[in-house]
Design a protein around this motif. Structure first.
Motif, mmCIF file in Angstrom:
data_model
loop_
_atom_site.group_PDB
_atom_site.id
_atom_site.type_symbol
_atom_site.label_atom_id
_atom_site.label_comp_id
_atom_site.label_asym_id
_atom_site.label_seq_id
_atom_site.Cartn_x
_atom_site.Cartn_y
_atom_site.Cartn_z
ATOM 1 N N GLY A 164 36.800 -12.327 5.182
ATOM 2 C CA GLY A 164 36.990 -11.216 3.891
ATOM 3 C C GLY A 164 36.764 -9.711 4.488
ATOM 4 O O GLY A 164 36.591 -8.964 3.703
ATOM 5 N N LYS A 165 36.354 -9.755 5.786
ATOM 6 C CA LYS A 165 36.162 -8.404 6.326
ATOM 7 C C LYS A 165 37.305 -7.932 7.217
ATOM 8 O O LYS A 165 37.303 -7.703 8.226
ATOM 9 N N PHE A 166 38.373 -7.586 6.349
ATOM 10 C CA PHE A 166 39.696 -7.017 6.645
ATOM 11 C C PHE A 166 39.728 -5.610 7.538
ATOM 12 O O PHE A 166 40.381 -5.414 8.470
ATOM 13 N N ALA A 167 38.728 -4.763 6.893
ATOM 14 C CA ALA A 167 38.713 -3.616 7.512
ATOM 15 C C ALA A 167 38.658 -3.285 9.145
ATOM 16 O O ALA A 167 39.453 -2.597 9.733
ATOM 17 N N VAL A 168 37.756 -4.138 9.621
ATOM 18 C CA VAL A 168 37.435 -3.793 11.080
ATOM 19 C C VAL A 168 38.584 -4.262 12.022
ATOM 20 O O VAL A 168 38.920 -3.527 12.809
ATOM 21 N N ALA A 169 39.175 -5.540 11.581
ATOM 22 C CA ALA A 169 40.547 -5.860 12.372
ATOM 23 C C ALA A 169 41.693 -4.892 12.229
ATOM 24 O O ALA A 169 42.428 -4.697 13.091
ATOM 25 N N ALA A 170 41.725 -4.561 11.140
ATOM 26 C CA ALA A 170 42.881 -3.311 10.734
ATOM 27 C C ALA A 170 42.720 -2.201 11.466
ATOM 28 O O ALA A 170 43.717 -1.464 11.796
ATOM 29 N N PHE A 171 41.231 -1.674 11.558
ATOM 30 C CA PHE A 171 41.242 -0.336 12.084
ATOM 31 C C PHE A 171 41.197 -0.398 13.597
ATOM 32 O O PHE A 171 41.325 0.507 14.235
ATOM 33 N N THR A 172 40.902 -1.489 14.292
ATOM 34 C CA THR A 172 40.665 -1.721 15.793
ATOM 35 C C THR A 172 41.796 -1.440 16.635
ATOM 36 O O THR A 172 41.758 -0.346 17.276
ATOM 37 N N PRO A 173 43.322 -1.278 16.093
ATOM 38 C CA PRO A 173 44.241 -0.711 16.909
ATOM 39 C C PRO A 173 44.319 0.618 17.081
ATOM 40 O O PRO A 173 44.956 1.308 17.899
ATOM 41 N N VAL A 174 43.605 1.559 16.235
ATOM 42 C CA VAL A 174 43.515 2.822 16.402
ATOM 43 C C VAL A 174 43.147 3.175 17.952
ATOM 44 O O VAL A 174 43.697 4.210 18.294
ATOM 45 N N PHE A 175 42.432 2.503 18.386
ATOM 46 C CA PHE A 175 41.725 2.532 19.709
ATOM 47 C C PHE A 175 42.817 2.608 20.846
ATOM 48 O O PHE A 175 42.706 3.289 21.942
ATOM 49 N N LEU A 176 43.712 1.663 20.580
ATOM 50 C CA LEU A 176 44.745 1.520 21.844
ATOM 51 C C LEU A 176 45.428 2.742 21.818
ATOM 52 O O LEU A 176 45.821 3.398 22.952
ATOM 53 N N ASN A 177 46.032 3.412 20.543
ATOM 54 C CA ASN A 177 46.609 4.688 20.564
ATOM 55 C C ASN A 177 45.798 5.657 20.905
ATOM 56 O O ASN A 177 46.554 6.580 21.550
ATOM 57 N N ILE A 178 44.797 5.902 20.499
ATOM 58 C CA ILE A 178 44.067 6.937 21.084
ATOM 59 C C ILE A 178 43.554 6.932 22.597
ATOM 60 O O ILE A 178 43.836 8.034 23.387
ATOM 61 N N ALA A 179 43.668 5.731 23.267
ATOM 62 C CA ALA A 179 43.436 5.636 24.714
ATOM 63 C C ALA A 179 44.882 6.004 25.317
ATOM 64 O O ALA A 179 44.944 6.648 26.370
ATOM 65 N N ILE A 180 45.975 5.575 24.880
ATOM 66 C CA ILE A 180 47.302 6.026 25.393
ATOM 67 C C ILE A 180 47.501 7.445 25.374
ATOM 68 O O ILE A 180 48.132 8.290 26.090
ATOM 69 N N ILE A 181 47.323 7.956 24.220
ATOM 70 C CA ILE A 181 47.262 9.503 23.693
ATOM 71 C C ILE A 181 46.469 10.385 24.787
ATOM 72 O O ILE A 181 47.071 11.358 25.501
ATOM 73 N N GLY A 182 45.374 9.898 24.986
ATOM 74 C CA GLY A 182 44.302 10.571 25.983
ATOM 75 C C GLY A 182 45.081 10.465 27.444
ATOM 76 O O GLY A 182 44.779 11.445 28.209
ATOM 77 N N CYS A 183 45.237 9.330 27.812
ATOM 78 C CA CYS A 183 45.897 9.333 29.126
ATOM 79 C C CYS A 183 47.320 9.991 29.268
ATOM 80 O O CYS A 183 47.595 10.665 30.506
ATOM 81 N N ALA A 184 48.180 10.297 28.336
ATOM 82 C CA ALA A 184 49.218 10.754 28.327
ATOM 83 C C ALA A 184 48.858 12.260 28.559
ATOM 84 O O ALA A 184 49.460 13.200 29.165
ATOM 85 N N LEU A 185 47.983 12.799 27.904
ATOM 86 C CA LEU A 185 47.630 14.295 27.952
ATOM 87 C C LEU A 185 46.896 14.669 29.092
ATOM 88 O O LEU A 185 46.887 15.609 29.606
ATOM 89 N N PHE A 186 45.916 13.829 29.538
ATOM 90 C CA PHE A 186 44.822 14.170 30.527
ATOM 91 C C PHE A 186 45.088 13.535 31.819
ATOM 92 O O PHE A 186 44.427 14.069 32.829
ATOM 93 N N VAL A 187 45.811 12.539 31.828
ATOM 94 C CA VAL A 187 45.989 11.718 33.234
ATOM 95 C C VAL A 187 47.259 11.564 33.739
ATOM 96 O O VAL A 187 47.688 12.130 34.936
ATOM 97 N N SER A 188 48.319 11.490 32.906
ATOM 98 C CA SER A 188 49.760 11.385 33.336
ATOM 99 C C SER A 188 50.228 13.019 33.989
ATOM 100 O O SER A 188 50.887 12.821 34.946
ATOM 101 N N PRO A 189 49.809 13.993 33.511
ATOM 102 C CA PRO A 189 50.171 15.261 34.108
ATOM 103 C C PRO A 189 49.847 15.479 35.391
ATOM 104 O O PRO A 189 50.253 16.285 36.220
ATOM 105 N N HIS A 190 48.894 14.664 35.918
ATOM 106 C CA HIS A 190 48.258 14.882 37.566
ATOM 107 C C HIS A 190 49.124 13.954 38.052
ATOM 108 O O HIS A 190 48.418 13.835 39.453
ATOM 109 N N LEU A 191 49.766 12.993 37.771
ATOM 110 C CA LEU A 191 50.395 12.054 38.635
ATOM 111 C C LEU A 191 51.791 12.195 39.042
ATOM 112 O O LEU A 191 52.467 13.007 38.307
#
Length: 522
Positions: A164-191
């Motif tokens: 019945g602990k639904f919030a944790v699993a539902a929130f977890t995908p947030v980190f994938l989006n943050i990671a891709i956005i971070g790499c798009a902004l700070f890693v990709s421009p230098h490649l």
């Protein structure tokens, strides 16, 4: 029980909304960085393969097989037996996924040749676009290990959902989006090849998601040491259920891979146009369809274990009513507002007005099947909660074969849009077969007030769509709006549509009691 389901549904939907909003922001960043050209096609390809396997081994077939068995153990077994089951499942599944991940990294070229055959032929003949095959193979080596991390993430999420602990699993995908956005902004421009930075974001996101859920498992005292135990009774039952479910629950994903294979032969941008339209489709699908399916699966499994057949049918009926209540207006809104949504969200940087126009056509095709996609998500638990994975497989085979035939029929005259049309028709066929199978077996009976509720939803949704179409400017007018003005106009239209939809529902007599599990009154 309906109040508990609603509360759980709201929790999952709220967390999913946050994740989907960040997902849209991620796609906006990607569209600005790469548009809908070859680089975008390659990244979406490299991201799609491990995501497809994720839904096979993690969120899809595995969850549908694991949750009912874990629920049965929770109701009938001791805590030590539950821990032994989790240790055996994590060790056995983990070993299999580890081997698959290693093979996937080593054999990335073979996988790319299989699902990007058009690029492989270009490389084989030494064509000008041979680099697509080589770069896609390299990026797949980077993204494929995401499968390993997300499998264990899904395992822990399924355990927490069962508790019945639904919030944790539902929130977890947030980190994938943050990671891709971070790499798009700070890693990709230098490649030199920015798409490689995005692939790195996928891998990093998977690692963070995996680490995030560990403390919550420890808090529930269910963080156990994985052990290989292929013959554990629970593992035997799960794999027996999972093997046919691997196919049945992932039909739509297999269809999308077939779309990718055919799209690799079509004009450059086809994969990207399909991707961007599919991303807008996934927003309401995840927010409503997957959220409702997630919260009803443990309840359906518990009703089956307790042999509460009447409550089982009412819970499933509640899920169908909720999906129609939220999904039908979302489907109509997605169709009517396809062009302005694509214009506001993605038209910047490398993403041009032509891309808006091209992606909107596939969005119309995908959007018309939104309710069918949602129904598949909600009806499938009606089988898996009863530990029946064979019946959906039969329906899945029919749907997939029909998709193959329809791909050929529609792709020739309509190109990439034809692929979306074929996917929508096959999903609708799959949903109809799933519903009829439940009805014929006597598992699902339409509740007394459901037909009245559905008719009111249809009337209100069509009224809302007519109003949207009347006040929606043409695409040429949207193109002339400044970004802020366009966003404000789109927000106003969506807000007015939502208010209008609920007002019409109230005027024709729909009330909250129509969405209670135990409601039998009109």
């Amino acid at each position: 029980m309906s109040r508990k389901l609603l509360k759980s549904g709201l929790i999952v939907s709220s967390m999913t909304l946050l994740s989907r909003l960040l997902g849209l922001l991620r796609d906006i960043v990607i569209a600005h960085l790469m548009g809908a050209g070859a680089a975008a096609d390659l990244f979406f390809f490299a991201n799609k393969i491990p995501n497809f396997l994720r839904r096979l081994f993690a969120e899809g077939a595995f969850a549908q097989a694991f949750v009912p068995v874990l629920t049965e153990y929770e109701r009938t077994k001791s805590v030590d037996q539950i821990k032994t089951l989790i240790a055996a499942v994590s060790g056995t599944l983990g070993t299999i996924v580890t081997v698959i991940t290693i093979l996937g990294v080593l054999g990335s070229s073979v996988i790319t040749a299989l699902f990007g055959f058009g690029w492989f032929l270009e490389w084989w003949h030494g064509g000008e676009e041979a680099y697509k095959f080589e770069l896609a193979s390299l990026m797949l080596k980077i993204t494929f290990p995401y499968l390993w991390f997300i499998t264990f993430t899904a395992l822990s999420g399924a355990i927490l959902n069962t508790l019945g602990k639904f919030a944790v699993a539902a929130f977890t995908p947030v980190f994938l989006n943050i990671a891709i956005i971070g790499c798009a902004l700070f890693v990709s421009p230098h490649l030199a090849q920015p798409e490689i930075g995005l692939a790195m974001g996928v891998l990093i996101g998977g690692m963070i998601q995996f680490l995030f859920q560990i403390p919550f498992l420890r808090k529930e005292k269910l963080l156990v040491k994985p052990t290989w135990n292929w013959k554990h009774p629970g593992v035997v039952k799960i794999r027996t259920l999972m093997i046919p479910a691997l196919f049945g629950v992932s039909v739509s994903q297999i269809n999308l891979l077939l779309d990718t294979l055919i799209a690799s032969f079509l004009q450059t941008g086809s994969i990207s146009w399909l991707y961007y339209s599919d991303r807008l489709l996934e927003f309401p699908l995840g927010l409503f369809g997957i959220a409702i399916a997630t919260v009803i699966l443990p309840s359906l499994s518990a009703s089956h274990v307790s042999q509460e057949n009447n409550h089982f049918a009412k819970t499933l009926d509640w899920g169908i009513r909720m999906v129609c209540f939220l999904g039908f207006p979302a489907m109509l809104g997605l169709i009517v507002l396809a062009e302005p949504m694509l214009r506001v969200l993605f038209m910047r940087g490398e993403f041009a007005m032509q891309d808006v126009s091209m992606a909107s056509m596939s969005l119309w095709a995908y959007g018309s099947g939104l309710l069918s996609f949602m129904m598949v998500k909600v009806l499938a638990p009606g089988y898996y909660s009863r530990q029946d994975t064979r019946t959906p497989v039969k329906y899945g085979i029919i749907a997939m074969l029909s998709n193959m035939v329809l791909n050929i029929i529609f792709a020739i005259p309509y190109g990439y849009v034809g692929l979306a049309i074929a996917t929508t028709i096959s999903a609708t066929l799959n949903a109809c077969l799933l519903w009829f199978g439940l009805y014929r077996s006597g598992v699902y009976q339409v509740q007394k007030n459901s037909l009245s509720v559905l008719l009111r939803i249809v009337f209100s949704g069509l009224t809302m769509a007519a109003g949207l179409a009347l006040f929606n400017p043409s695409l040429s007018e949207w193109a002339q709006f400044a970004l802020f003005d366009a966003a404000l106009k789109l927000f106003a239209l969506i807000t007015a549509a939502v208010i209008g939809y609920f007002m019409v529902l109230l005027l024709i007599g729909l009330r909250p009691h129509h969405f209670k599990v135990s409601a039998d009154n009109d």
